[in-house]
Write a protein that holds these residues in place. Structure first.
Motif, PDB file in Angstrom:
ATOM      1  N   MET A 149       0.812  -1.222   0.000  1.00 31.13           N
ATOM      2  CA  MET A 149       0.000   0.000   0.000  1.00 31.13           C
ATOM      3  C   MET A 149       0.844   1.270   0.000  1.00 31.13           C
ATOM      4  SD  MET A 149      -2.773   1.762   0.053  1.00 31.13           S
ATOM      5  CE  MET A 149      -4.153   0.677   0.388  1.00 31.13           C
ATOM      6  N   ASP A 150       1.803   1.400   0.906  1.00 28.94           N
ATOM      7  CA  ASP A 150       2.577   2.635   1.026  1.00 28.94           C
ATOM      8  C   ASP A 150       3.376   2.922  -0.247  1.00 28.94           C
ATOM      9  OD1 ASP A 150       1.587   3.006   3.548  1.00 28.94           O
ATOM     10  OD2 ASP A 150       3.338   2.176   4.571  1.00 28.94           O
ATOM     11  N   LYS A 151       4.061   1.911  -0.762  1.00 29.73           N
ATOM     12  CA  LYS A 151       4.865   2.107  -1.970  1.00 29.73           C
ATOM     13  C   LYS A 151       3.973   2.393  -3.174  1.00 29.73           C
ATOM     14  CE  LYS A 151       8.828  -0.733  -0.572  1.00 29.73           C
ATOM     15  NZ  LYS A 151       9.640  -1.937  -0.909  1.00 29.73           N
ATOM     16  N   ALA A 152       2.852   1.661  -3.253  1.00 32.73           N
ATOM     17  CA  ALA A 152       1.938   1.856  -4.379  1.00 32.73           C
ATOM     18  C   ALA A 152       1.351   3.266  -4.358  1.00 32.73           C
ATOM     19  CB  ALA A 152       0.822   0.816  -4.334  1.00 32.73           C
ATOM     20  N   GLU A 153       1.021   3.751  -3.171  1.00 31.28           N
ATOM     21  CA  GLU A 153       0.458   5.104  -3.091  1.00 31.28           C
ATOM     22  C   GLU A 153       1.500   6.145  -3.488  1.00 31.28           C
ATOM     23  OE1 GLU A 153      -2.409   7.822  -0.379  1.00 31.28           O
ATOM     24  OE2 GLU A 153      -1.160   6.378   0.705  1.00 31.28           O
ATOM     25  N   LEU A 154       2.757   5.913  -3.131  1.00 30.55           N
ATOM     26  CA  LEU A 154       3.827   6.825  -3.517  1.00 30.55           C
ATOM     27  C   LEU A 154       3.951   6.880  -5.043  1.00 30.55           C
ATOM     28  CD1 LEU A 154       6.168   8.671  -2.725  1.00 30.55           C
ATOM     29  CD2 LEU A 154       7.620   6.647  -2.564  1.00 30.55           C
ATOM     30  N   ILE A 155       3.874   5.723  -5.679  1.00 29.62           N
ATOM     31  CA  ILE A 155       3.963   5.673  -7.144  1.00 29.62           C
ATOM     32  C   ILE A 155       2.748   6.350  -7.771  1.00 29.62           C
ATOM     33  CG2 ILE A 155       4.019   4.138  -9.150  1.00 29.62           C
ATOM     34  CD1 ILE A 155       5.470   2.098  -7.292  1.00 29.62           C
ATOM     35  N   LEU A 156       1.566   6.091  -7.223  1.00 33.40           N
ATOM     36  CA  LEU A 156       0.352   6.731  -7.723  1.00 33.40           C
ATOM     37  C   LEU A 156       0.476   8.255  -7.646  1.00 33.40           C
ATOM     38  CD1 LEU A 156      -2.446   4.438  -6.237  1.00 33.40           C
ATOM     39  CD2 LEU A 156      -2.109   4.959  -8.658  1.00 33.40           C
ATOM     40  N   THR A 157       1.043   8.733  -6.554  1.00 34.72           N
ATOM     41  CA  THR A 157       1.227  10.178  -6.384  1.00 34.72           C
ATOM     42  C   THR A 157       2.170  10.726  -7.449  1.00 34.72           C
ATOM     43  OG1 THR A 157       0.874   9.995  -4.000  1.00 34.72           O
ATOM     44  CG2 THR A 157       1.962  11.992  -4.794  1.00 34.72           C
ATOM     45  N   ARG A 158       3.223   9.985  -7.760  1.00 35.90           N
ATOM     46  CA  ARG A 158       4.160  10.403  -8.799  1.00 35.90           C
ATOM     47  C   ARG A 158       3.488  10.441 -10.166  1.00 35.90           C
ATOM     48  NH1 ARG A 158       9.181   6.520  -6.897  1.00 35.90           N
ATOM     49  NH2 ARG A 158       9.897   7.795  -5.111  1.00 35.90           N
ATOM     50  N   HIS A 187     -10.435   1.589  -2.809  1.00 37.17           N
ATOM     51  CA  HIS A 187      -9.915   0.332  -2.257  1.00 37.17           C
ATOM     52  C   HIS A 187     -10.424   0.121  -0.845  1.00 37.17           C
ATOM     53  CE1 HIS A 187      -7.175  -2.967  -1.412  1.00 37.17           C
ATOM     54  NE2 HIS A 187      -6.795  -2.344  -0.316  1.00 37.17           N
ATOM     55  N   TRP A 188     -10.932  -1.085  -0.607  1.00 33.32           N
ATOM     56  CA  TRP A 188     -11.373  -1.488   0.719  1.00 33.32           C
ATOM     57  C   TRP A 188     -10.478  -2.615   1.206  1.00 33.32           C
ATOM     58  CZ3 TRP A 188     -14.548  -0.070  -3.201  1.00 33.32           C
ATOM     59  CH2 TRP A 188     -15.528   0.892  -2.951  1.00 33.32           C
ATOM     60  N   GLN A 189      -9.926  -2.484   2.400  1.00 28.52           N
ATOM     61  CA  GLN A 189      -9.089  -3.531   2.959  1.00 28.52           C
ATOM     62  C   GLN A 189      -9.941  -4.642   3.558  1.00 28.52           C
ATOM     63  OE1 GLN A 189      -6.568  -1.143   5.631  1.00 28.52           O
ATOM     64  NE2 GLN A 189      -4.863  -1.488   4.207  1.00 28.52           N
ATOM     65  N   ASP A 190      -9.303  -5.775   3.845  1.00 27.72           N
ATOM     66  CA  ASP A 190     -10.015  -6.882   4.498  1.00 27.72           C
ATOM     67  C   ASP A 190     -10.639  -6.397   5.793  1.00 27.72           C
ATOM     68  OD1 ASP A 190      -9.452  -9.072   2.729  1.00 27.72           O
ATOM     69  OD2 ASP A 190      -7.392  -9.029   3.437  1.00 27.72           O
ATOM     70  N   GLU A 191     -11.881  -6.778   6.019  1.00 28.87           N
ATOM     71  CA  GLU A 191     -12.541  -6.386   7.261  1.00 28.87           C
ATOM     72  C   GLU A 191     -13.574  -7.434   7.646  1.00 28.87           C
ATOM     73  OE1 GLU A 191     -15.044  -2.636   9.150  1.00 28.87           O
ATOM     74  OE2 GLU A 191     -14.043  -2.432   7.220  1.00 28.87           O
ATOM     75  N   ASP A 192     -13.386  -8.065   8.796  1.00 24.17           N
ATOM     76  CA  ASP A 192     -14.284  -9.115   9.272  1.00 24.17           C
ATOM     77  C   ASP A 192     -14.480 -10.172   8.183  1.00 24.17           C
ATOM     78  OD1 ASP A 192     -14.510  -7.745  11.679  1.00 24.17           O
ATOM     79  OD2 ASP A 192     -16.175  -6.536  10.925  1.00 24.17           O
ATOM     80  N   GLY A 229       7.339   0.256 -10.972  1.00 18.99           N
ATOM     81  CA  GLY A 229       7.861   1.082  -9.882  1.00 18.99           C
ATOM     82  C   GLY A 229       8.149   0.277  -8.639  1.00 18.99           C
ATOM     83  N   LEU A 230       7.343  -0.764  -8.408  1.00 21.19           N
ATOM     84  CA  LEU A 230       7.550  -1.631  -7.243  1.00 21.19           C
ATOM     85  C   LEU A 230       8.724  -2.576  -7.452  1.00 21.19           C
ATOM     86  CD1 LEU A 230       3.840  -2.569  -6.436  1.00 21.19           C
ATOM     87  CD2 LEU A 230       5.316  -1.033  -5.122  1.00 21.19           C
ATOM     88  N   ASP A 231       8.946  -2.966  -8.713  1.00 19.96           N
ATOM     89  CA  ASP A 231      10.026  -3.892  -9.032  1.00 19.96           C
ATOM     90  C   ASP A 231      10.653  -3.496 -10.362  1.00 19.96           C
ATOM     91  OD1 ASP A 231      11.771  -5.967  -9.332  1.00 19.96           O
ATOM     92  OD2 ASP A 231      10.251  -7.515  -9.625  1.00 19.96           O
ATOM     93  N   PRO A 232      11.547  -2.503 -10.364  1.00 18.86           N
ATOM     94  CA  PRO A 232      12.141  -2.003 -11.624  1.00 18.86           C
ATOM     95  C   PRO A 232      12.952  -3.033 -12.395  1.00 18.86           C
ATOM     96  CG  PRO A 232      13.339  -1.179  -9.709  1.00 18.86           C
ATOM     97  CD  PRO A 232      12.105  -1.840  -9.193  1.00 18.86           C
TER      98      PRO A 232
END
Length: 234
Positions: A149-158, A187-192, A229-232
């Motif tokens: 999530m964190d890395k993907a959001e950084l790439i999305l921002t770029r 995006h919805w994360q796993d919940e219950d 971006g996650l795996d160049p």
């Protein structure tokens, strides 16, 4: 016959044929002439685009004019398209991106964005490709967001994405893949007992600028950029 066409287009290899012997495969391989249908399509699109007045269509597709050429932003990158359809940019340009840009110019849509978000299946011709869109776009993006999530959001921002509020999930991003083709990522994360889910929504006017197949490829290109971006090294 479909397999033969796939081989000549470079989409399959002759070795995948279950009928031919090893000797027959090697004998045929030497005489095969593969057809690069993408380059042929690009050539045809260039010819069509060369007949279009960039001055007349620039505003309608959200492009800028520079010395008679068009400047377009696509998935966070800037591309320059000359009057003869030649495309230049910093870095490598895939055949798919060239096709998408030329199709976007050829379509020359000229409508105001509606602000109404719809799923791919709600587009006029989207139902036929809706299952493919889920499998090739929404499911892969969901997997990426679940694991990185964190890395993907950084790439999305770029790539130009901006976080949005007012939606039934805290994970919502708005991004322009082309000047007149914005998308909304939810995006919805796993919940219950509810598994994670990702929805990709488009403006109701999306088909005024690209056909549904091109829209699918456009979103796929964005996901490929995120994966790279996650795996160049992939």
């Amino acid at each position: 016959m479909p397999f033969a066409f796939a081989v000549t287009k470079g989409e399959s290899d002759i070795s995948e044929c279950p009928i031919l012997s090893v000797q027959e495969i090697e004998s045929i391989r030497g005489s095969l002439v593969k057809l690069d249908w993408r380059e042929d399509l690009i050539s045809k699109l260039k010819d069509e685009v060369s007949k279009i007045s960039f001055t007349k269509i620039a505003d309608g597709i959200g492009a800028k004019l520079k010395d008679g050429d068009l400047i377009l932003q696509c998935i966070g990158r800037e591309f320059l398209i000359s009057s003869d359809g030649k495309i230049t940019a910093i870095g490598h340009i895939t055949s798919w991106v060239k096709i998408l840009l030329l199709n976007y110019i050829k379509t020359s849509g000229n409508v105001d964005l509606s602000g109404k978000w719809v799923s791919f299946s709600e587009l006029k011709n989207g139902m036929l490709k809706s299952i493919t869109f889920k499998m090739e776009c929404e499911d892969p993006l969901n997997k990426i967001l679940n694991s990185s999530m964190d890395k993907a959001e950084l790439i999305l921002t770029r790539l130009g994405a901006q976080r949005q509020n007012g939606f039934p999930t805290k994970y919502a991003w708005h991004i322009y893949l082309l000047p007149k083709i914005p998308i909304l990522l939810l995006h919805w994360q796993d919940e219950d007992d509810f598994p994670s889910q990702t929805k990709i929504l488009l403006d109701f006017t999306a088909e005024s600028f690209l056909d549904v197949e091109s829209l699918l490829f456009l979103v796929e290109e964005m996901i490929k950029d995120i994966e790279y971006g996650l795996d160049p090294l992939r």
